[in-house]
Design an enzyme around this catalytic site. Structure first.
Site, mmCIF file in Angstrom:
data_model
loop_
_atom_site.group_PDB
_atom_site.id
_atom_site.type_symbol
_atom_site.label_atom_id
_atom_site.label_comp_id
_atom_site.label_asym_id
_atom_site.label_seq_id
_atom_site.Cartn_x
_atom_site.Cartn_y
_atom_site.Cartn_z
ATOM 1 N N ASN A 259 0.852 -1.175 0.000
ATOM 2 C CA ASN A 259 0.000 0.000 0.000
ATOM 3 C C ASN A 259 0.901 1.241 0.000
ATOM 4 O O ASN A 259 2.136 1.125 0.030
ATOM 5 C CB ASN A 259 -0.984 -0.013 1.173
ATOM 6 C CG ASN A 259 -0.303 -0.031 2.526
ATOM 7 O OD1 ASN A 259 0.791 0.507 2.711
ATOM 8 N ND2 ASN A 259 -0.951 -0.667 3.501
ATOM 9 N N GLU B 216 3.330 1.476 2.980
ATOM 10 C CA GLU B 216 4.391 0.468 2.912
ATOM 11 C C GLU B 216 5.419 0.812 1.837
ATOM 12 O O GLU B 216 6.622 0.573 2.013
ATOM 13 C CB GLU B 216 3.780 -0.908 2.653
ATOM 14 C CG GLU B 216 2.992 -1.445 3.833
ATOM 15 C CD GLU B 216 2.064 -2.588 3.469
ATOM 16 O OE1 GLU B 216 1.478 -3.191 4.399
ATOM 17 O OE2 GLU B 216 1.899 -2.885 2.261
ATOM 18 N N ASP C 120 -6.516 -9.229 1.123
ATOM 19 C CA ASP C 120 -6.357 -10.663 0.858
ATOM 20 C C ASP C 120 -7.200 -11.087 -0.338
ATOM 21 O O ASP C 120 -6.761 -11.894 -1.167
ATOM 22 C CB ASP C 120 -6.769 -11.477 2.089
ATOM 23 C CG ASP C 120 -5.961 -11.093 3.329
ATOM 24 O OD1 ASP C 120 -4.767 -10.768 3.181
ATOM 25 O OD2 ASP C 120 -6.533 -11.113 4.431
#
Length: 381
Positions: free
Chosen positions: A210, A213, A291
């Site tokens: 993201n 990150e 996920d």
């Protein structure tokens, strides 16, 4: 150049793709109830419990999503020898994910997130798990078991998905061995890691940070402090800078920076930035949406889709996930319906003589129609 494959055909091809999920398996527990008064012992609500749910979380949720989308799944991770491990194994069995590749370590406490929800509002979340003493390494026997399982499962699988939260499964030795295996036998590898710098040398197909990150990776490389702003405030030039820096840092073929409601920005060394918009969702619960995104994208790539088609399918899966309560799992029929609607609406927009303004209404009509159709009936059995 890959031949274009319709998204519907890609999703239909998910079935029986052999997928290895590597990472930190967690148990997500929800205690839900109603709160109508305050406790006499202190200014906190008294919650009368009405329901309790135990759902695979973390890498285990990625495995459950892949299985629900039709893939064969092996989950490689670590659990303790505690009650949470037993409950996680049972939750995986409920979702038809084989738990036999989970390695038990007596020094490890199973990762567990317990959420208290009252009147549909989060009250508090308790987190527990990891290595009981942070300075204690995983047992040597546990590490050797993980490496032995990796050797076996890599040769079995069609693709690899890494879901790394930094709790010890992906040691330096483990990452080095994954790199070697991939060099010997290349196959799609997708990496979602909170500590992406540790995977810099792995020639992955796609890494999916993201925005925060991605900035953390750049800060780590530059030895600076990350001051990432919200992705909603980003200019295209700032996003371009971040994506290119990540791409230059990694050995990955593609970098897909996820931007929440703004969608996904995809970077390749020989192409311009591709920005794929997200779907508008009125009520969003994003637990597990990442996920679902990486699961849909991974299987689309393994089935023969190009990266743009795979990202769009991943976004379709995430859009379904955020509309669900609790940690989300998206199944193949749900995704197939949504992809069918999107492709039909796109064709209608391109071909309709009355213009594109009617495409959203058409899509809404088709969604209602398909939801009541034979596929929905089969799904609910």
């Amino acid at each position: 150049m890959k031949q274009h494959v319709p998204a519907v055909d890609l999703v239909r091809g998910f079935r029986d793709k052999r997928t290895l999920v590597i990472g930190d398996a967690m148990l997500d527990t929800y205690l839900e109830g109603t709160a109508t008064r305050l406790c006499s012992e202190g200014p906190v609500p008294v919650v009368s419990k009405t329901a309790e749910y135990r759902i695979p979380g973390g890498a285990a949720n990625t495995a459950a999503n892949l299985r629900a989308l039709g893939a064969e799944v092996a989950l490689l991770g670590i659990v303790g020898t505690d009650l949470a491990a037993s409950l996680l194994r049972a939750a995986l069995a409920t979702h038809h994910v084989d738990e036999k590749w989970l390695v038990a370590d007596t020094a490890f406490s199973t990762l567990h997130k317990l959420r208290i929800v009252a009147n549909n509002q989060y009250v508090v979340r308790f987190d527990e798990g990891g290595i009981r003493e942070q300075i204690a390494p995983l047992a040597s026997s546990c590490q050797q078991s993980l490496l032995a399982h990796l050797e076996t499962l890599y040769r079995w699988c069609d693709l690899v998905v890494v879901s790394d939260y930094g709790y010890g499964v992906t040691s330096d030795q483990f990452i080095a061995r994954l790199h070697t295996l991939h060099t010997q036998e290349p196959k799609p590898v997708l990496i979602d890691s909170k500590m992406l710098h540790r995977f810099r040398a792995v020639p992955a197909t796609v890494v999916t940070p993201n925005y925060a990150e991605a900035n953390a990776l750049i800060a780590h490389i530059d030895n600076t402090f990350s001051s990432a702003r919200s992705e909603t405030l980003l200019s295209s030039s700032a996003l371009e800078h971040v994506g290119r820096r990540v791409l230059d840092t990694m050995q990955a073929e593609y970098v897909a920076v996820t931007l929440g409601a703004r969608g996904v920005a995809v970077f390749h060394r020989n192409a311009e930035m591709l920005h794929v918009e997200a779907h508008s969702v009125q009520r969003a619960d994003d637990v597990g949406a990442g996920d679902s995104f990486i699961s849909g994208m991974a299987l689309a790539l393994a089935t023969g889709g190009d990266v743009e088609a795979a990202v769009r399918i991943g976004i379709d899966a995430a859009a379904i996930a955020v509309a669900k309560q609790r940690t989300a799992i998206v199944d193949q029929q749900e995704l197939l319906r949504r992809v069918s609607i999107r492709e039909y609406a796109t064709r209608a927009e391109m071909q309709s003589p009355v213009g594109p303004q009617n495409a959203p209404a058409l899509a809404a009509y088709l969604h209602a129609d398909l939801s009541a159709g034979p596929d929905a009936a089969d799904h609910n059995q």
